[in-house]
Design an enzyme around this catalytic site. Structure first.
Site, PDB file in Angstrom:
ATOM      1  N   HIS A  72       0.847  -1.201   0.000  1.00 40.56           N
ATOM      2  CA  HIS A  72       0.000   0.000   0.000  1.00 40.56           C
ATOM      3  C   HIS A  72       0.876   1.242   0.000  1.00 40.56           C
ATOM      4  O   HIS A  72       1.835   1.327   0.761  1.00 40.56           O
ATOM      5  CB  HIS A  72      -0.893   0.023   1.237  1.00 40.56           C
ATOM      6  CG  HIS A  72      -2.089  -0.867   1.116  1.00 40.56           C
ATOM      7  ND1 HIS A  72      -3.354  -0.453   1.402  1.00 40.56           N
ATOM      8  CD2 HIS A  72      -2.188  -2.151   0.708  1.00 40.56           C
ATOM      9  CE1 HIS A  72      -4.208  -1.457   1.191  1.00 40.56           C
ATOM     10  NE2 HIS A  72      -3.516  -2.497   0.776  1.00 40.56           N
ATOM     11  N   TYR A 200      -9.227   5.303   7.586  1.00 40.00           N
ATOM     12  CA  TYR A 200      -9.353   5.656   8.999  1.00 40.00           C
ATOM     13  C   TYR A 200     -10.408   6.759   9.083  1.00 40.00           C
ATOM     14  O   TYR A 200     -10.208   7.846   8.540  1.00 40.00           O
ATOM     15  CB  TYR A 200      -8.022   6.185   9.545  1.00 40.00           C
ATOM     16  CG  TYR A 200      -6.940   5.135   9.736  1.00 40.00           C
ATOM     17  CD1 TYR A 200      -6.170   4.691   8.662  1.00 40.00           C
ATOM     18  CD2 TYR A 200      -6.680   4.610  10.990  1.00 40.00           C
ATOM     19  CE1 TYR A 200      -5.163   3.746   8.844  1.00 40.00           C
ATOM     20  CE2 TYR A 200      -5.665   3.664  11.193  1.00 40.00           C
ATOM     21  CZ  TYR A 200      -4.918   3.239  10.107  1.00 40.00           C
ATOM     22  OH  TYR A 200      -3.926   2.301  10.293  1.00 40.00           O
ATOM     23  N   PRO A 292      -3.881   0.105  18.801  1.00 42.72           N
ATOM     24  CA  PRO A 292      -3.594  -0.348  17.440  1.00 42.72           C
ATOM     25  C   PRO A 292      -3.773   0.707  16.341  1.00 42.72           C
ATOM     26  O   PRO A 292      -3.531   0.404  15.172  1.00 42.72           O
ATOM     27  CB  PRO A 292      -4.587  -1.502  17.239  1.00 42.72           C
ATOM     28  CG  PRO A 292      -5.679  -1.249  18.212  1.00 42.72           C
ATOM     29  CD  PRO A 292      -5.071  -0.536  19.372  1.00 42.72           C
ATOM     30  N   LYS A 296       1.408  -0.374  15.069  1.00 43.73           N
ATOM     31  CA  LYS A 296       2.830  -0.491  15.405  1.00 43.73           C
ATOM     32  C   LYS A 296       3.209  -1.745  16.200  1.00 43.73           C
ATOM     33  O   LYS A 296       4.397  -2.078  16.298  1.00 43.73           O
ATOM     34  CB  LYS A 296       3.275   0.742  16.213  1.00 43.73           C
ATOM     35  CG  LYS A 296       3.362   2.003  15.379  1.00 43.73           C
ATOM     36  CD  LYS A 296       4.539   1.940  14.416  1.00 43.73           C
ATOM     37  CE  LYS A 296       4.494   3.004  13.345  1.00 43.73           C
ATOM     38  NZ  LYS A 296       4.397   2.492  11.985  1.00 43.73           N
ATOM     39  N   TYR A 384       4.091   6.346   9.988  1.00 45.18           N
ATOM     40  CA  TYR A 384       3.246   5.210   9.614  1.00 45.18           C
ATOM     41  C   TYR A 384       4.041   4.141   8.861  1.00 45.18           C
ATOM     42  O   TYR A 384       3.943   2.953   9.178  1.00 45.18           O
ATOM     43  CB  TYR A 384       2.058   5.690   8.758  1.00 45.18           C
ATOM     44  CG  TYR A 384       0.952   4.670   8.666  1.00 45.18           C
ATOM     45  CD1 TYR A 384      -0.075   4.633   9.608  1.00 45.18           C
ATOM     46  CD2 TYR A 384       0.929   3.727   7.642  1.00 45.18           C
ATOM     47  CE1 TYR A 384      -1.087   3.689   9.539  1.00 45.18           C
ATOM     48  CE2 TYR A 384      -0.072   2.779   7.563  1.00 45.18           C
ATOM     49  CZ  TYR A 384      -1.084   2.768   8.509  1.00 45.18           C
ATOM     50  OH  TYR A 384      -2.073   1.822   8.444  1.00 45.18           O
TER      51      TYR A 384
HETATM   52  C1  PHB Z   1      -5.525  -4.454  10.429  1.00 47.76           C
HETATM   53  O1  PHB Z   1      -5.628  -4.633   9.193  1.00 47.76           O
HETATM   54  O2  PHB Z   1      -5.777  -5.371  11.219  1.00 47.76           O
HETATM   55  C2  PHB Z   1      -5.137  -3.134  10.965  1.00 47.76           C
HETATM   56  C3  PHB Z   1      -4.796  -2.120  10.081  1.00 47.76           C
HETATM   57  C4  PHB Z   1      -4.434  -0.873  10.572  1.00 47.76           C
HETATM   58  C5  PHB Z   1      -4.427  -0.648  11.928  1.00 47.76           C
HETATM   59  C6  PHB Z   1      -4.755  -1.658  12.822  1.00 47.76           C
HETATM   60  C7  PHB Z   1      -5.113  -2.905  12.326  1.00 47.76           C
HETATM   61  O3  PHB Z   1      -4.094   0.591  12.387  1.00 47.76           O
END
Ligand code: PHB
Ligand code: APR
Length: 388
Positions: A72, A200, A292, A296, A384
């Site tokens: 990505h 997000y 989460p 990280k 990130y």
């Molecule tokens: C996930 O795909 O499980 C995932 C992706 C981004 C995050 C947390 C979990 O910030």
């Protein structure tokens, strides 16, 4: 029995450490409480930083990840009725992330350990740590199920609820922690992702995240109250809430499907300092956890293990302890950067019950800044994808 490194826990940290040590000619035994099937099925996060990908490839366990993982080059921040892309290719050229489930990493590592004749024991009961006090004279050793394993060094890779951290005497560790007043409800669904990139989303009803695992499997998270139970969230309610939060921009429709897995994760942050005592070294969730939102957790575990491997290689090569003595200090810089980034992302995107209208305006203003200023967006992007 005797081994050079006794490793507690067969999560990503313990398995990767065992494999990297093997590549340096250092022996280890991994003791895991759960069954192989259990650890291979445990659904966790799935965003790998470039450095994590590189480490797995260099260790010879990246083949399936390179084939099936999804690279990505950006993420979307969605709020106030619009989506805003954070373009990694422009802000942090040459760096990207790979979406590949943590349990797939675990499967690949277990397969590699077993193929190389590695000693990984599952369903091991009552692991206990002994001989940490340098004055004890015995050297470190582990006991489990009536057996004893003498070690030169012990690696505590047994996660937040493990036995290694609590076996360090009281007064040695300083603990830093924060509980968030909400949790994440995560689901894995049999449906093609409705978006090519992670979304997000910040809404007045709370945060939501659209992620994915493959062209046919999607992963979603919803901000829910801290005391939420899975029973409170039948499938229809989850989809309805995901739709309200994610269908907040014109023209976006969320595809739904069969929910294969569901779980509530508490949101907390935790750091222990130092990450070592005597010849016990903590790595991964045993030493620190992050909420989460910044993705990280797994990446920090891999970074710890890289540092520990170098330190152990030096130690077993010529007895030098400088790198081992500096292990904790070397790891904690990255750990605290990730703590701050994870707190920042969490604060930016979640609704906090005690926030007043002023606080909510500040949050929106910050989001506007991050999505309009290249300097601010670069701060997000470089953290990130992972700092060097
Ligand atoms: C996930 O795909 O499980 C995932 C992706 C981004 C995050 C947390 C979990 O910030
Ligand atoms: N004895 C043996 N094994 C144990 C014990 C014990 N007393 N306690 C826990 N374990 C095992 C757990 O069953 C688990 O398999 O230790 C392992 C720890 O693995 P993880 O929790 O996956 O932790 P880690 O390897 O540090 O990986 C960090 O996991 O929680 C996620 O977000 C986190 O992605 C990050 C990653």
């Amino acid at each position: 029995m005797r081994t050079q490194v006794g490793i507690i826990g067969a999560g990503p940290a313990g398995l990767l450490l065992s494999h990297l040590l093997h590549l340096r000619g250092i022996s280890s035994v991994v003791l895991e409480k759960r069954s192989r099937d259990y650890v291979e099925r445990r659904v966790r996060a799935g965003v790998l930083e470039q450095g994590t990908v590189d480490t797995l490839v260099e260790a010879g366990v990246g083949e399936r990840m390179l084939r099936e993982g999804l690279p990505h080059h950006g993420i979307e921040l969605r709020y106030g009725g619009a989506g805003h892309r954070i373009p990694f290719e422009k802000l942090v050229p040459g760096r990207a992330i790979t979406v590949y489930g943590q349990q797939e990493v675990v499967k690949d590592l277990i397969a590699a350990r077993l193929a190389a004749g590695g000693d990984v024991r599952f369903e091991v009961e009552d692991v206990a740590v002994h001989g940490l006090d340098p004055a004890s004279g015995s050297g470190p050793y582990l006991t489990f199920g009536g057996e004893r394993l003498d070690c030169d060094v012990i690696a505590g890779c047994d996660g937040f609820h493990g036995v290694s951290r609590p076996s360090i005497p009281e007064g040695v560790l300083s603990i830093f922690e924060r509980e968030y007043p909400f949790a994440w409800l995560g689901i894995l669904a049999k449906v093609a992702p409705s978006s090519e990139e992670l979304i997000y989303t910040r809404t007045e009803r709370g945060f939501a995240l659209h992620s994915m695992r493959s062209p046919t499997v999607s992963r979603f998270y919803l901000q829910v109250p801290a005391d939420a139970r899975e029973e409170d969230w039948p499938d229809e309610r989850i989809w309805a809430e995901l739709k309200v939060r994610l269908e907040s921009v014109p023209g976006f429709t969320l595809a739904t499907g069969e929910i294969m897995e569901k779980g509530v994760t508490p949101m907390r942050a935790f750091v222990t300092e130092p990450m070592q005592y005597g010849r016990l070294y903590l790595a991964g969730d045993a030493a620190h956890i992050v909420p989460p939102t910044g993705a990280k957790g797994l990446n920090l575990a891999v970074a710890d293990v890289r540092v520990l491997t170098e330190a152990l290689a030096a130690y077993f090569a010529d007895g030098s302890t400088a790198l081992l003595d500096g292990y904790s200090e070397a790891c904690l810089k990255r750990v605290w950067r990730a703590q701050h980034f994870s707190w920042w992302m969490t604060t930016l995107l979640h609704t906090f019950e005690d926030d007043d209208p002023y606080a909510r305006r500040l949050q929106l203003s910050y989001l506007d800044y991050v999505t309009s200023s290249e300097a601010a967006a670069t701060t997000l992007a470089e953290n990130y994808v992972g700092l060097p």
